[in-house]
Motif scaffolding. Sequence first.
Motif, mmCIF file in Angstrom:
data_model
loop_
_atom_site.group_PDB
_atom_site.id
_atom_site.type_symbol
_atom_site.label_atom_id
_atom_site.label_comp_id
_atom_site.label_asym_id
_atom_site.label_seq_id
_atom_site.Cartn_x
_atom_site.Cartn_y
_atom_site.Cartn_z
ATOM 1 N N GLY A 104 46.519 -24.591 9.645
ATOM 2 C CA GLY A 104 47.963 -24.653 9.775
ATOM 3 C C GLY A 104 48.672 -23.815 8.724
ATOM 4 N N GLU A 105 49.962 -23.545 8.891
ATOM 5 C CA GLU A 105 50.746 -23.950 10.031
ATOM 6 C C GLU A 105 50.491 -22.980 11.186
ATOM 7 O OE1 GLU A 105 55.033 -24.762 9.226
ATOM 8 O OE2 GLU A 105 54.488 -24.420 7.131
ATOM 9 N N ILE A 106 50.266 -23.531 12.368
ATOM 10 C CA ILE A 106 50.134 -22.733 13.573
ATOM 11 C C ILE A 106 51.167 -23.215 14.582
ATOM 12 C CG2 ILE A 106 47.710 -22.246 13.163
ATOM 13 C CD1 ILE A 106 46.983 -24.397 15.181
ATOM 14 N N GLY A 107 51.294 -22.495 15.690
ATOM 15 C CA GLY A 107 52.261 -22.912 16.699
ATOM 16 C C GLY A 107 53.207 -21.790 17.057
ATOM 17 N N TYR A 108 54.510 -22.126 17.078
ATOM 18 C CA TYR A 108 55.502 -21.170 17.570
ATOM 19 C C TYR A 108 56.654 -20.981 16.596
ATOM 20 C CZ TYR A 108 53.304 -21.170 22.168
ATOM 21 O OH TYR A 108 52.421 -21.011 23.201
ATOM 22 N N ASP A 109 57.129 -19.741 16.561
ATOM 23 C CA ASP A 109 58.396 -19.387 15.926
ATOM 24 C C ASP A 109 59.367 -18.918 17.000
ATOM 25 O OD1 ASP A 109 60.161 -18.750 13.651
ATOM 26 O OD2 ASP A 109 59.808 -16.670 14.272
ATOM 27 N N SER A 110 59.048 -17.806 17.658
ATOM 28 C CA SER A 110 59.911 -17.248 18.705
ATOM 29 C C SER A 110 59.301 -17.360 20.100
ATOM 30 C CB SER A 110 60.215 -15.782 18.395
ATOM 31 O OG SER A 110 60.869 -15.657 17.152
ATOM 32 N N MET A 111 58.154 -17.995 20.211
ATOM 33 C CA MET A 111 57.485 -18.218 21.503
ATOM 34 C C MET A 111 57.187 -16.905 22.228
ATOM 35 S SD MET A 111 59.169 -21.785 22.904
ATOM 36 C CE MET A 111 60.883 -21.447 22.491
ATOM 37 N N THR A 112 56.491 -16.009 21.539
ATOM 38 C CA THR A 112 56.111 -14.708 22.083
ATOM 39 C C THR A 112 54.669 -14.740 22.587
ATOM 40 O OG1 THR A 112 55.255 -13.915 19.979
ATOM 41 C CG2 THR A 112 57.625 -13.603 20.393
ATOM 42 N N PRO A 113 54.260 -13.755 23.399
ATOM 43 C CA PRO A 113 52.856 -13.669 23.805
ATOM 44 C C PRO A 113 51.891 -13.557 22.619
ATOM 45 C CG PRO A 113 54.198 -12.327 25.250
ATOM 46 C CD PRO A 113 55.100 -12.786 24.148
ATOM 47 N N ALA A 114 52.296 -12.847 21.581
ATOM 48 C CA ALA A 114 51.436 -12.740 20.400
ATOM 49 C C ALA A 114 51.235 -14.108 19.745
ATOM 50 C CB ALA A 114 52.041 -11.759 19.396
ATOM 51 N N GLU A 115 52.290 -14.925 19.724
ATOM 52 C CA GLU A 115 52.167 -16.274 19.168
ATOM 53 C C GLU A 115 51.276 -17.142 20.050
ATOM 54 O OE1 GLU A 115 56.105 -17.807 18.371
ATOM 55 O OE2 GLU A 115 56.680 -15.937 17.371
ATOM 56 N N ASP A 116 51.365 -16.968 21.383
ATOM 57 C CA ASP A 116 50.458 -17.679 22.293
ATOM 58 C C ASP A 116 49.002 -17.414 21.904
ATOM 59 O OD1 ASP A 116 52.415 -18.764 24.017
ATOM 60 O OD2 ASP A 116 52.432 -16.973 25.277
ATOM 61 N N THR A 117 48.676 -16.138 21.706
ATOM 62 C CA THR A 117 47.298 -15.740 21.410
ATOM 63 C C THR A 117 46.819 -16.334 20.093
ATOM 64 O OG1 THR A 117 47.557 -13.675 22.646
ATOM 65 C CG2 THR A 117 45.780 -13.776 21.018
ATOM 66 N N ALA A 118 47.635 -16.207 19.040
ATOM 67 C CA ALA A 118 47.243 -16.711 17.723
ATOM 68 C C ALA A 118 47.136 -18.232 17.722
ATOM 69 C CB ALA A 118 48.246 -16.247 16.673
ATOM 70 N N PHE A 119 48.040 -18.901 18.425
ATOM 71 C CA PHE A 119 48.024 -20.359 18.487
ATOM 72 C C PHE A 119 46.731 -20.846 19.138
ATOM 73 C CE2 PHE A 119 50.551 -24.225 20.322
ATOM 74 C CZ PHE A 119 49.905 -25.072 19.425
ATOM 75 N N ALA A 120 46.418 -20.327 20.309
ATOM 76 C CA ALA A 120 45.210 -20.755 21.025
ATOM 77 C C ALA A 120 43.951 -20.448 20.215
ATOM 78 C CB ALA A 120 45.148 -20.074 22.392
ATOM 79 N N ALA A 121 43.906 -19.274 19.590
ATOM 80 C CA ALA A 121 42.727 -18.898 18.808
ATOM 81 C C ALA A 121 42.518 -19.838 17.634
ATOM 82 C CB ALA A 121 42.870 -17.459 18.317
ATOM 83 N N GLN A 122 43.605 -20.263 16.994
ATOM 84 C CA GLN A 122 43.469 -21.099 15.808
ATOM 85 C C GLN A 122 43.226 -22.570 16.160
ATOM 86 O OE1 GLN A 122 45.712 -19.229 12.174
ATOM 87 N NE2 GLN A 122 47.007 -18.967 13.985
ATOM 88 N N LEU A 123 43.690 -23.017 17.307
ATOM 89 C CA LEU A 123 43.270 -24.338 17.786
ATOM 90 C C LEU A 123 41.760 -24.356 18.007
ATOM 91 C CD1 LEU A 123 46.095 -25.224 20.339
ATOM 92 C CD2 LEU A 123 45.645 -26.388 18.166
ATOM 93 N N GLN A 124 41.229 -23.262 18.533
ATOM 94 C CA GLN A 124 39.780 -23.176 18.726
ATOM 95 C C GLN A 124 39.056 -23.166 17.384
ATOM 96 O OE1 GLN A 124 38.088 -23.293 21.781
ATOM 97 N NE2 GLN A 124 36.425 -23.696 20.311
ATOM 98 N N LEU A 125 39.612 -22.457 16.391
ATOM 99 C CA LEU A 125 38.996 -22.467 15.069
ATOM 100 C C LEU A 125 38.972 -23.871 14.484
ATOM 101 C CD1 LEU A 125 40.457 -19.232 13.415
ATOM 102 C CD2 LEU A 125 38.064 -19.676 14.000
ATOM 103 N N ALA A 126 40.050 -24.630 14.697
ATOM 104 C CA ALA A 126 40.077 -26.012 14.211
ATOM 105 C C ALA A 126 38.969 -26.825 14.877
ATOM 106 C CB ALA A 126 41.443 -26.634 14.476
ATOM 107 N N ALA A 127 38.840 -26.684 16.187
ATOM 108 C CA ALA A 127 37.788 -27.404 16.900
ATOM 109 C C ALA A 127 36.407 -26.992 16.408
ATOM 110 C CB ALA A 127 37.928 -27.173 18.398
#
Length: 282
Positions: A104-127
């Motif tokens: 963390g912190e992960i998630g959204y700031d402006s809800m862009t496609p780049a943020e989608d990619t980074a968010f999903a990738a880092q949820l996987q890293l957490a898992a």
Amino acid sequence: MRIFDPHIHMTSRTTDDYQAMYDAGVRALVEPSFWLGQPRTSPASFFDYFDALLGWEPFRAAQYGIAHHCTLALNPKEANDPRCTPVLDALPRYLVKDSVVAVGEIGYDSMTPAEDTAFAAQLQLAADHGLPALVHTPHRDKLAGLHRTLDVIRESHLPPERVLLDHLNETTVKDARDSGCWAGFSIYPDTKMDEDRMIAVLRTHGTEKVLVNSAADWGRSDPLKTRKVGDAMLAAGFGEDDVDQVLWRNPVAFYGQSGRLQLDIAAPEPLHEGNSILRGGE
């Protein structure tokens, strides 16, 4: 009153703040990695920052009797800068460090496609690393941002009980709690939530899986807001056990899922890599 601030940016604060926090009852904290205000221009800037959160800040905190932990990530705002995205490839070597208790912190700031990619990738890293995740819900268009956040979490391999949704308010708290995630609230002097609004949320939604933080940084913020919420809870008729649950047991339970919380402070070392926090002599 014992206090665990689950989200505070001590890199931006002074040693006087550490002393005031200790005097107010703060005995543990988590410092999430975040945007520093000045845009970074290379991954190396992140690595120096991560190293400070793993070394210098725990050293500083220990001088004042406070246990320091951190969360590490590519933050949502800088996930939009291609100069910074190589940080994602380097994160695994940091996520194995003992004092890292979440991604963390992960998630959204402006809800862009780049943020989608980074968010999903880092949820996987957490898992992958057996860590929980601290998720930044956007400050603008909050309800839509929360729904988009929850969609990504549901598609991930990280169960909701290992996710803390932070920066919630009255418009997002119900859906956040219904999701099974933990609910985090940042208490600020002028923006976000304040003590009275937090009391109203606690009266409506209860104290289970709720965390309260100061999120204090380089802007107008207050590292004692956790204590002020505790005092406000008591004045509003909540019991000491309710206060202890919100300000201590809940953050311990959430970040304890990492298996890395160390809440006992040993005698602090006088120096960190040859440096002290003293100025002008011993």
